[in-house]
Motif scaffolding. Structure first.
Motif, PDB file in Angstrom:
ATOM      1  N   GLN A 117      -9.960   4.962 -10.808  1.00  0.00           N
ATOM      2  CA  GLN A 117      -9.235   5.030  -9.544  1.00  0.00           C
ATOM      3  C   GLN A 117      -8.099   4.015  -9.502  1.00  0.00           C
ATOM      4  O   GLN A 117      -7.009   4.304  -9.000  1.00  0.00           O
ATOM      5  CB  GLN A 117     -10.193   4.802  -8.381  1.00  0.00           C
ATOM      6  N   LEU A 118      -8.335   2.827 -10.056  1.00  0.00           N
ATOM      7  CA  LEU A 118      -7.301   1.794 -10.060  1.00  0.00           C
ATOM      8  C   LEU A 118      -6.135   2.179 -10.964  1.00  0.00           C
ATOM      9  O   LEU A 118      -4.984   1.856 -10.659  1.00  0.00           O
ATOM     10  CB  LEU A 118      -7.903   0.457 -10.490  1.00  0.00           C
ATOM     11  N   ARG A 119      -6.408   2.856 -12.066  1.00  0.00           N
ATOM     12  CA  ARG A 119      -5.314   3.334 -12.919  1.00  0.00           C
ATOM     13  C   ARG A 119      -4.428   4.318 -12.158  1.00  0.00           C
ATOM     14  O   ARG A 119      -3.209   4.369 -12.354  1.00  0.00           O
ATOM     15  CB  ARG A 119      -5.870   3.995 -14.182  1.00  0.00           C
ATOM     16  N   GLU A 120      -5.051   5.097 -11.278  1.00  0.00           N
ATOM     17  CA  GLU A 120      -4.307   6.089 -10.511  1.00  0.00           C
ATOM     18  C   GLU A 120      -3.499   5.463  -9.370  1.00  0.00           C
ATOM     19  O   GLU A 120      -2.386   5.912  -9.059  1.00  0.00           O
ATOM     20  CB  GLU A 120      -5.285   7.123  -9.928  1.00  0.00           C
ATOM     21  N   THR A 121      -4.054   4.424  -8.743  1.00  0.00           N
ATOM     22  CA  THR A 121      -3.425   3.892  -7.529  1.00  0.00           C
ATOM     23  C   THR A 121      -2.486   2.710  -7.766  1.00  0.00           C
ATOM     24  O   THR A 121      -1.568   2.494  -6.967  1.00  0.00           O
ATOM     25  CB  THR A 121      -4.497   3.478  -6.508  1.00  0.00           C
ATOM     26  N   LEU A 122      -2.686   1.945  -8.829  1.00  0.00           N
ATOM     27  CA  LEU A 122      -1.834   0.773  -9.062  1.00  0.00           C
ATOM     28  C   LEU A 122      -0.339   1.121  -9.061  1.00  0.00           C
ATOM     29  O   LEU A 122       0.458   0.402  -8.435  1.00  0.00           O
ATOM     30  CB  LEU A 122      -2.232   0.076 -10.366  1.00  0.00           C
ATOM     31  N   PRO A 123       0.099   2.210  -9.699  1.00  0.00           N
ATOM     32  CA  PRO A 123       1.543   2.513  -9.693  1.00  0.00           C
ATOM     33  C   PRO A 123       2.063   2.960  -8.330  1.00  0.00           C
ATOM     34  O   PRO A 123       3.279   2.978  -8.127  1.00  0.00           O
ATOM     35  CB  PRO A 123       1.664   3.665 -10.712  1.00  0.00           C
ATOM     36  N   LYS A 124       1.170   3.319  -7.404  1.00  0.00           N
ATOM     37  CA  LYS A 124       1.610   3.774  -6.081  1.00  0.00           C
ATOM     38  C   LYS A 124       2.186   2.651  -5.242  1.00  0.00           C
ATOM     39  O   LYS A 124       2.951   2.888  -4.307  1.00  0.00           O
ATOM     40  CB  LYS A 124       0.435   4.407  -5.320  1.00  0.00           C
ATOM     41  N   PHE A 125       1.813   1.395  -5.559  1.00  0.00           N
ATOM     42  CA  PHE A 125       2.277   0.264  -4.754  1.00  0.00           C
ATOM     43  C   PHE A 125       3.735  -0.030  -5.094  1.00  0.00           C
ATOM     44  O   PHE A 125       4.059  -0.367  -6.235  1.00  0.00           O
ATOM     45  CB  PHE A 125       1.413  -0.965  -5.000  1.00  0.00           C
ATOM     46  N   ARG A 126       4.611   0.076  -4.106  1.00  0.00           N
ATOM     47  CA  ARG A 126       6.046  -0.117  -4.326  1.00  0.00           C
ATOM     48  C   ARG A 126       6.603  -1.353  -3.638  1.00  0.00           C
ATOM     49  O   ARG A 126       7.805  -1.459  -3.396  1.00  0.00           O
ATOM     50  CB  ARG A 126       6.803   1.133  -3.868  1.00  0.00           C
ATOM     51  N   GLY A 127       5.723  -2.294  -3.316  1.00  0.00           N
ATOM     52  CA  GLY A 127       6.186  -3.554  -2.762  1.00  0.00           C
ATOM     53  C   GLY A 127       6.241  -3.551  -1.248  1.00  0.00           C
ATOM     54  O   GLY A 127       5.765  -2.636  -0.579  1.00  0.00           O
ATOM     55  N   LEU A 128       6.825  -4.603  -0.702  1.00  0.00           N
ATOM     56  CA  LEU A 128       6.944  -4.750   0.733  1.00  0.00           C
ATOM     57  C   LEU A 128       8.312  -5.330   1.068  1.00  0.00           C
ATOM     58  O   LEU A 128       9.074  -5.703   0.168  1.00  0.00           O
ATOM     59  CB  LEU A 128       5.813  -5.582   1.314  1.00  0.00           C
TER      60      LEU A 128
END
Length: 470
Positions: free
Chosen positions: A308-319
């Motif tokens: 799940q972390l492999r899938e979601t880590l790239p989704k974070f685009r900063g703040l």
């Protein structure tokens, strides 16, 4: 007058008055108190979107600091920036209303969450807090989140969840994080900073040691295994320790690094020699590898699967205000970053250089933040900024400090030039924008850098760039 220690439980509070309620940290606590059914009163120097949002939720907020703002409440809460002679603190004393600082209140709130995580470190706290919070949110753990910036995923700087999980930043300034009782503690790095309070690096290392020593035996410490200034921390911890980084003896290790044209890294991850797969970051910058590894370590500890972390880590685009693109005019990209320490500026410049490679140039409008930091780290600031292709230095943003005449922005300009860098002093916003725009051509990047309102130069930069014939 009651001492803070007499408040054993947050549930004893029915009403509070919060001085500086519009601040990023105080407003987050106000939202949590409102969610707990507590009556919230407060004051701030000026109206803002933050105060309006709180007022819409039922908070009673006065603009300006004056004694008449203080009503009969259970407690008065203030931030570290509010002095004892503030008229509202003085009025609370006359009314015998007990007071506590913001950090103490956050400590009381954390006791309501069995799985609380405190993200500490000299650099990277806000990004790591946001990243970890998103990973837990996407894993449907519904954490309560307090972050020192605007995060799109939670539409603000705070989210109140309905689970036992809480993630918050933990600042070392004034030893604030010593009032926190987290189960999991993170130390991203330790560096010279806040020298208006700490005498030297050893004093900063000592307070981080005190923070670590408070973690419970059943808790967890996650540290940057590549940071020499943090190497002493495992020796004072009474709980398990996970060291993350690039070094061979790190517990959670990244290897086989690759970077794309946008400066975003991908890497293999092993946990105690067990391969977890290949992970990718959604934000540019090599320094975010450590922020990512730290977030992965905690998420794994809380039961999120590697898949799940492999899938979601790239989704974070900063703040917001963390290498945030403000626009592109005449093919010149304008990016804002909150960096206000030499190490952070160096990381930002390296990320920018990667983004415009191989031919683009990087120009920087830098607004120094506080006189004490600028004076104490003058040489380090000059070393970092000299690496830009050109620097425009504005006046120092004083924040909480008076100007004692010991340092000026022109001193920094001189030091940059001594190192072979190109720098000019531009005190007026219009001058800063004009100077930076005159340097840039198509394919270049202009950075607005600092913890003050330097990002507000974006409209002026847009105007200047559109008017230029590049």
């Amino acid at each position: 007058m009651k001492e803070v220690q007499e408040l054993a439980d947050l549930r004893e509070i029915q009403s509070v008055h919060m001085i500086g309620i519009g601040g990023i940290g105080m407003s987050a606590l106000a939202h949590i108190l409102l969610d707990q059914g507590i009556c919230v009163f407060g004051s701030d120097r000026e109206e803002s979107d933050t105060t309006r949002r709180l007022r819409d939720r039922g908070a009673v907020i006065m603009i300006g600091h004056q004694a008449s703002n203080v009503r009969s409440v259970d407690w008065l809460v203030y931030s570290a920036a509010i002095p004892k002679d503030n008229p509202e603190r003085e009025e609370a004393l006359l009314q015998k209303i007990p007071e506590m600082d913001r950090a103490s209140l956050l400590g009381k709130i954390m006791k309501l969450y069995p799985h609380s995580v405190a993200v500490a470190g000299s650099h990277g706290k806000t990004t790591t807090t946001a990243l970890l919070s998103c990973l837990l949110e996407w894993a449907e753990l519904d954490p309560t989140v307090l972050v020192g910036g605007y995060l799109n995923e939670i539409s603000g700087n705070v989210k109140v969840g309905k689970s036992p999980y809480l993630v918050t930043e933990a600042c070392e300034y004034h030893g604030s994080f010593l009032r926190f009782p987290p189960r999991i503690g993170i130390v991203l790095n330790i560096d010279l900073d806040h020298l208006d309070y700490f005498e030297n690096l050893a004093a900063i290392q000592a307070v981080f040691g005190d923070f670590v020593a408070q973690l419970p035996p059943e808790g967890l410490l996650v540290i940057n295994g590549d940071d020499e200034n943090s190497a002493h921390l495992p020796r004072v911890a009474t709980c398990p320790v996970i060291r993350v980084g690039l070094c061979d003896d790190c517990d959670l290790k990244a290897s086989q690094l690759e970077v794309d044209t946008a400066g975003r890294y991908s890497f293999d991850v092993d946990f105690r020699q067990k391969p977890l797969g290949r992970f990718s970051l959604g934000i540019p910058g090599k320094h975010h590898i450590h922020n990512g590894l730290t977030s992965l370590a905690v998420a794994l500890e809380l039961g999120v699967s590697p898949h799940q972390l492999r899938e979601t880590l790239p989704k974070f685009r900063g703040l917001h205000r963390r290498f945030e693109s403000l626009g592109n005019w005449q093919n010149v990209t304008v990016v804002d970053d909150y960096a206000h320490h030499p190490a952070e500026i160096l990381a930002t410049l390296q990320t920018a250089r990667s983004a415009v490679a191989p031919k683009g140039k990087v120009y920087c409008i830098f607004q120094p933040h506080t006189y004490t930091r600028t004076l104490a780290l003058l040489s380090e600031f000059a070393d970092a900024l000299a690496l830009a292709d050109g620097v425009v230095v504005t006046d120092i943003f004083a924040a909480r400090e008076p100007d004692r005449g010991l340092i000026h922005s022109q001193d920094l300009v001189k030091e940059i030039r001594i190192r072979g860098g190109k720098a000019v002093y531009a005190p007026l916003p219009e001058d800063s924008a004009r100077e930076a725009a005159s340097l840039a051509t198509a394919g270049d990047m202009i950075l607005t850098v600092g913890a003050g309102p330097v990002n507000e130069l974006a409209p002026l930069l847009e105007k200047q760039l559109k008017a230029m014939d590049h």
